[in-house]
Design a protein around this motif. Structure first.
Motif, mmCIF file in Angstrom:
data_model
loop_
_atom_site.group_PDB
_atom_site.id
_atom_site.type_symbol
_atom_site.label_atom_id
_atom_site.label_comp_id
_atom_site.label_asym_id
_atom_site.label_seq_id
_atom_site.Cartn_x
_atom_site.Cartn_y
_atom_site.Cartn_z
ATOM 1 N N GLN A 239 0.814 -1.220 0.000
ATOM 2 C CA GLN A 239 0.000 0.000 0.000
ATOM 3 C C GLN A 239 0.848 1.270 0.000
ATOM 4 N N ALA A 240 2.154 1.141 -0.234
ATOM 5 C CA ALA A 240 3.060 2.287 -0.138
ATOM 6 C C ALA A 240 2.612 3.431 -1.054
ATOM 7 N N ASN A 241 2.660 4.583 -0.556
ATOM 8 C CA ASN A 241 3.026 5.189 0.712
ATOM 9 C C ASN A 241 1.842 5.136 1.691
ATOM 10 N N VAL A 242 2.151 4.774 2.945
ATOM 11 C CA VAL A 242 1.122 4.589 3.958
ATOM 12 C C VAL A 242 1.172 5.728 4.965
ATOM 13 N N ILE A 243 -0.006 6.238 5.307
ATOM 14 C CA ILE A 243 -0.158 7.250 6.353
ATOM 15 C C ILE A 243 -1.290 6.781 7.263
ATOM 16 N N VAL A 244 -1.067 6.862 8.576
ATOM 17 C CA VAL A 244 -2.097 6.486 9.549
ATOM 18 C C VAL A 244 -2.458 7.734 10.348
ATOM 19 N N VAL A 245 -3.758 8.040 10.395
ATOM 20 C CA VAL A 245 -4.245 9.179 11.179
ATOM 21 C C VAL A 245 -4.899 8.617 12.430
ATOM 22 N N GLN A 246 -4.292 8.909 13.573
ATOM 23 C CA GLN A 246 -4.797 8.425 14.854
ATOM 24 C C GLN A 246 -5.560 9.545 15.552
ATOM 25 N N PRO A 247 -6.647 9.196 16.228
ATOM 26 C CA PRO A 247 -7.462 10.227 16.870
ATOM 27 C C PRO A 247 -6.789 10.815 18.103
ATOM 28 N N SER A 248 -7.216 12.004 18.441
ATOM 29 C CA SER A 248 -6.834 12.611 19.716
ATOM 30 C C SER A 248 -7.578 11.868 20.820
ATOM 31 N N ALA A 249 -7.289 12.177 22.060
ATOM 32 C CA ALA A 249 -8.023 11.561 23.176
ATOM 33 C C ALA A 249 -9.511 11.859 23.066
ATOM 34 N N GLU A 250 -9.850 13.082 22.715
ATOM 35 C CA GLU A 250 -11.249 13.462 22.563
ATOM 36 C C GLU A 250 -11.895 12.698 21.398
ATOM 37 N N GLY A 251 -11.156 12.564 20.300
ATOM 38 C CA GLY A 251 -11.667 11.826 19.153
ATOM 39 C C GLY A 251 -11.858 10.351 19.467
ATOM 40 N N ARG A 252 -10.928 9.772 20.231
ATOM 41 C CA ARG A 252 -11.052 8.370 20.626
ATOM 42 C C ARG A 252 -12.265 8.188 21.534
ATOM 43 N N ALA A 253 -12.472 9.118 22.460
ATOM 44 C CA ALA A 253 -13.633 9.048 23.354
ATOM 45 C C ALA A 253 -14.939 9.141 22.570
ATOM 46 N N ALA A 254 -14.897 9.811 21.419
ATOM 47 C CA ALA A 254 -16.078 9.947 20.569
ATOM 48 C C ALA A 254 -16.224 8.781 19.590
ATOM 49 N N GLY A 255 -15.355 7.781 19.706
ATOM 50 C CA GLY A 255 -15.462 6.597 18.861
ATOM 51 C C GLY A 255 -14.467 6.521 17.718
ATOM 52 N N GLY A 256 -13.602 7.513 17.594
ATOM 53 C CA GLY A 256 -12.619 7.499 16.511
ATOM 54 C C GLY A 256 -11.557 6.442 16.723
ATOM 55 N N ARG A 257 -11.124 5.835 15.655
ATOM 56 C CA ARG A 257 -10.058 4.844 15.667
ATOM 57 C C ARG A 257 -9.061 5.198 14.573
ATOM 58 N N PRO A 258 -7.853 4.648 14.626
ATOM 59 C CA PRO A 258 -6.875 4.953 13.585
ATOM 60 C C PRO A 258 -7.407 4.627 12.187
#
Length: 134
Positions: A65-84
């Motif tokens: 899949q190159a080039n790969v970028i992963v966007v990880q949520p902030s603490a607030e985003g994770r608390a709202a259900g966000g995942r990488p």
């Protein structure tokens, strides 16, 4: 009177999204020609400034899949259900700009990604998901 030390407060996660840019064996190398790899990383760092953490990481083991970028949520985003969110084949500057705009707006859990990024999204192996989903 007790002389015990207090336990450290539990880690609540990062206060802003994290954008991990693979720069391992395939991503960020001449194996993916006609891409300004250094320019991608510089654009993300310049665009995001203090709104997100941008880091170059070693091989994320998704070389197909190159080039790969992963966007990880902030603490607030994770608390709202966000995942990488894993994005692959990020080989043009417009995609990098879309990723930067999304992360700056809050990223996973707080802001919907631009629809065009659906074309880049992929699911890594469960082992890789576990490594970044902590």
């Amino acid at each position: 009177m007790s002389h015990r030390t207090r336990k450290a407060a539990p880690d609540r996660g990062t206060p802003r999204p994290t954008v991990s840019v693979c720069r391992g064996c395939c991503c960020g190398t001449a194996k993916i020609p006609d891409v300004d790899h250094a320019g991608q990383l510089a654009e993300l760092r310049r665009s995001l400034g203090e709104t997100a953490t941008v880091r170059a990481v070693e091989c994320l083991d998704a070389c197909e899949q190159a080039n790969v970028i992963v966007v990880q949520p902030s603490a607030e985003g994770r608390a709202a259900g966000g995942r990488p969110v894993w994005l692959g084949l990020v080989n043009d500057s417009d995609a990098v700009k879309d990723i930067a705009a999304w992360a700056a707006a809050g990223g996973p859990g707080l802001e919907d990604a631009p629809e065009i990024l659906d074309l880049y999204t992929f699911r890594p192996s469960r082992r890789l998901q576990r490594e970044l989903d902590h």
